[in-house]
Design a protein around this motif. Structure first.
Motif, short mmCIF file in Angstrom:
data_model
loop_
_atom_site.label_atom_id
_atom_site.label_comp_id
_atom_site.label_asym_id
_atom_site.label_seq_id
_atom_site.Cartn_x
_atom_site.Cartn_y
_atom_site.Cartn_z
N THR A 119 54.49 154.60 92.92
CA THR A 119 53.12 154.13 92.86
C THR A 119 53.02 152.66 93.25
OG1 THR A 119 53.28 153.59 90.50
CG2 THR A 119 52.55 155.81 91.07
N PHE A 120 54.09 151.90 93.00
CA PHE A 120 54.08 150.48 93.39
C PHE A 120 54.00 150.35 94.91
CE2 PHE A 120 55.33 149.72 89.09
CZ PHE A 120 55.07 148.37 88.84
N VAL A 121 54.67 151.24 95.63
CA VAL A 121 54.64 151.17 97.10
C VAL A 121 53.23 151.45 97.61
CG1 VAL A 121 55.62 152.07 99.23
CG2 VAL A 121 57.06 151.85 97.21
N VAL A 122 52.57 152.45 97.03
CA VAL A 122 51.21 152.78 97.46
C VAL A 122 50.25 151.64 97.10
CG1 VAL A 122 49.36 154.48 97.32
CG2 VAL A 122 51.73 155.22 97.13
N GLU A 132 41.27 154.14 90.18
CA GLU A 132 42.09 154.36 89.00
C GLU A 132 43.49 154.80 89.43
OE1 GLU A 132 39.88 157.35 86.84
OE2 GLU A 132 39.11 155.81 85.48
N ALA A 133 44.48 154.52 88.58
CA ALA A 133 45.85 154.93 88.86
C ALA A 133 46.64 154.91 87.56
CB ALA A 133 46.50 153.99 89.88
N THR A 134 47.78 155.58 87.60
CA THR A 134 48.78 155.44 86.56
C THR A 134 50.09 155.05 87.21
OG1 THR A 134 49.75 156.49 84.59
CG2 THR A 134 49.53 157.87 86.56
N THR A 135 51.07 154.71 86.39
CA THR A 135 52.38 154.33 86.91
C THR A 135 53.38 154.54 85.79
OG1 THR A 135 53.60 152.58 88.08
CG2 THR A 135 52.25 151.88 86.22
N THR A 136 54.64 154.17 86.03
CA THR A 136 55.62 154.25 84.97
C THR A 136 55.22 153.29 83.85
OG1 THR A 136 57.93 153.82 84.37
CG2 THR A 136 57.06 152.61 86.26
N TRP A 137 55.09 153.79 82.63
CA TRP A 137 54.55 152.97 81.54
C TRP A 137 55.39 151.72 81.31
CZ3 TRP A 137 57.57 151.67 77.50
CH2 TRP A 137 58.68 152.48 77.21
N GLY A 164 44.50 160.45 96.69
CA GLY A 164 45.51 161.46 96.41
C GLY A 164 45.70 161.58 94.91
N VAL A 165 46.91 161.26 94.44
CA VAL A 165 47.18 161.34 93.01
C VAL A 165 48.37 160.44 92.69
CG1 VAL A 165 48.68 163.37 93.25
CG2 VAL A 165 47.59 162.90 91.06
N THR A 166 48.31 159.76 91.54
CA THR A 166 49.45 159.00 91.05
C THR A 166 49.95 159.67 89.77
OG1 THR A 166 47.89 157.49 89.95
CG2 THR A 166 48.85 156.77 92.04
N ALA A 167 51.25 159.54 89.53
CA ALA A 167 51.88 160.17 88.37
C ALA A 167 52.75 159.15 87.66
CB ALA A 167 52.71 161.38 88.79
N GLY A 168 53.10 159.48 86.42
CA GLY A 168 53.79 158.54 85.55
C GLY A 168 55.29 158.50 85.74
#
Length: 321
Positions: A119-122, A132-137, A164-168
């Motif tokens: 998610t950091f690259v995107v 909105e987004a999520t990432t590694t907590w 698209g979609v971001t995931a944790g």
């Protein structure tokens, strides 16, 4: 559905592998559902001819063709789990080229899925700004600081948007793959989940370690220590600020900047974490646990736990059985 999985030098081995394994399982298991053909045509692509994983394994990648338009692009995580490793990784030439390619795909309307540090690259490519987004907590304070235009909610496991979609974190790769399988066929996603002993999780919140987040800022770390000693007593912003030799406004601002929440919300997180620990190992009943973390009764605590963790008291007690 044509899916391109973009592999970069030094990526997280498990992230790539679990993504590919889940999609292959979906293709294999599709034969068990009447009338359903294998839904995924998966290609591993790279911006370099040779790509090695974080463990040094060579990954067979195909060149990205300008004539081919995938239906989805998936961005696995880089194997850089701390800020001192991640920030230099984001400056690598192949990462810059990957960001250019992501922008090209996005301009063509191709949705992008990214998990964990992917998610950091995107976000670095500017594609999550205003969304909105999520990432590694575990790296959410860094993400929040580096990408202030992104509306980050690290408590969620999956956040779909028009991009698209971001995931944790880490195993969020599997949640993302299952989410994509569900878009192709809910019945197939349920089947794959049962075969892999995995379900899509809606929240990362149960896995977040508040102390880890506090480590990124000296004032927040001091606030965390002050709070833990007073979970029974209730929260006062003025008392906290005075004890930390700062102002209420400064404490509010730092909590929002680092944690994305108010001091009171973080205090509640610490109460929830302590209550979880007592539910798992103390043998105390719910009323006694409520008293230990500053609540008048067990019903109020139970409501808070379900709101924050998505699970009730009975489910939380059963977690370690």
């Amino acid at each position: 559905m044509k899916v391109s999985v973009l592999a970069l030098e030094g990526h997280f081995d498990t992230g790539l592998a679990v993504t590919l394994d889940a999609l292959r399982a979906a293709n294999n298991l599709s034969a068990l559902l009447p009338g359903l053909a294998p839904p995924f045509d998966v290609t591993i692509v790279g911006v370099r001819k040779r790509v090695r994983s974080g463990q040094g394994l060579t990954v067979p990648v195909q060149a990205i063709s300008s004539r081919s338009r995938p239906d989805w692009v998936l961005m696995p995580a880089l194997a850089a789990t701390t800020p001192d490793r991640l920030l230099p990784a984001l400056e690598q030439r192949d990462v810059a080229d990957a960001m250019d390619q992501l922008r090209t795909w996005h301009a063509k309307g191709v949705p992008i899925g990214a998990s964990c540090i992917g998610t950091f690259v995107v976000a670095e490519a500017g594609l999550l700004d205003g969304r909105e987004a999520t990432t590694t907590w575990s790296l959410s304070p860094l993400f929040r600081q580096r990408y202030p235009k992104v509306a980050l909610d690290e408590s969620r496991m999956l956040v779909p948007t028009d991009v698209g979609v971001t995931a944790g974190a880490a195993m969020g790769h599997l949640d993302l793959a299952l989410w994509l399988i569900r878009k192709a066929s809910p019945e197939l996603a349920a089947l794959v989940s049962r075969y892999l002993l995995a379900d899509i999780r809606s929240l990362q919140a149960p896995y977040i370690i508040p102390n880890h987040l506090a480590q990124s800022d000296p004032l927040i770390l001091s606030f965390e220590r002050w709070s833990r000693a007073r979970l029974k007593d209730g929260f006062s912003l003025q008392d906290a600020a005075a004890a930390l030799a700062t102002t209420a406004r400064t404490l509010q601002r730092r909590c929002q900047a680092v944690l994305g929440k108010s001091p009171l919300d973080y205090f509640q997180d610490l109460r929830v974490e302590r209550a979880q620990s007592l539910l798992h190992g103390s043998g105390l009943d719910l009323e006694a646990i409520a008293a230990e973390v500053g609540y008048a009764d067990g019903a109020t605590l139970g409501t808070l736990l379900r709101q924050r963790l998505g699970r009730g008291v009975r489910e939380l007690r059963n977690d370690l059985r």
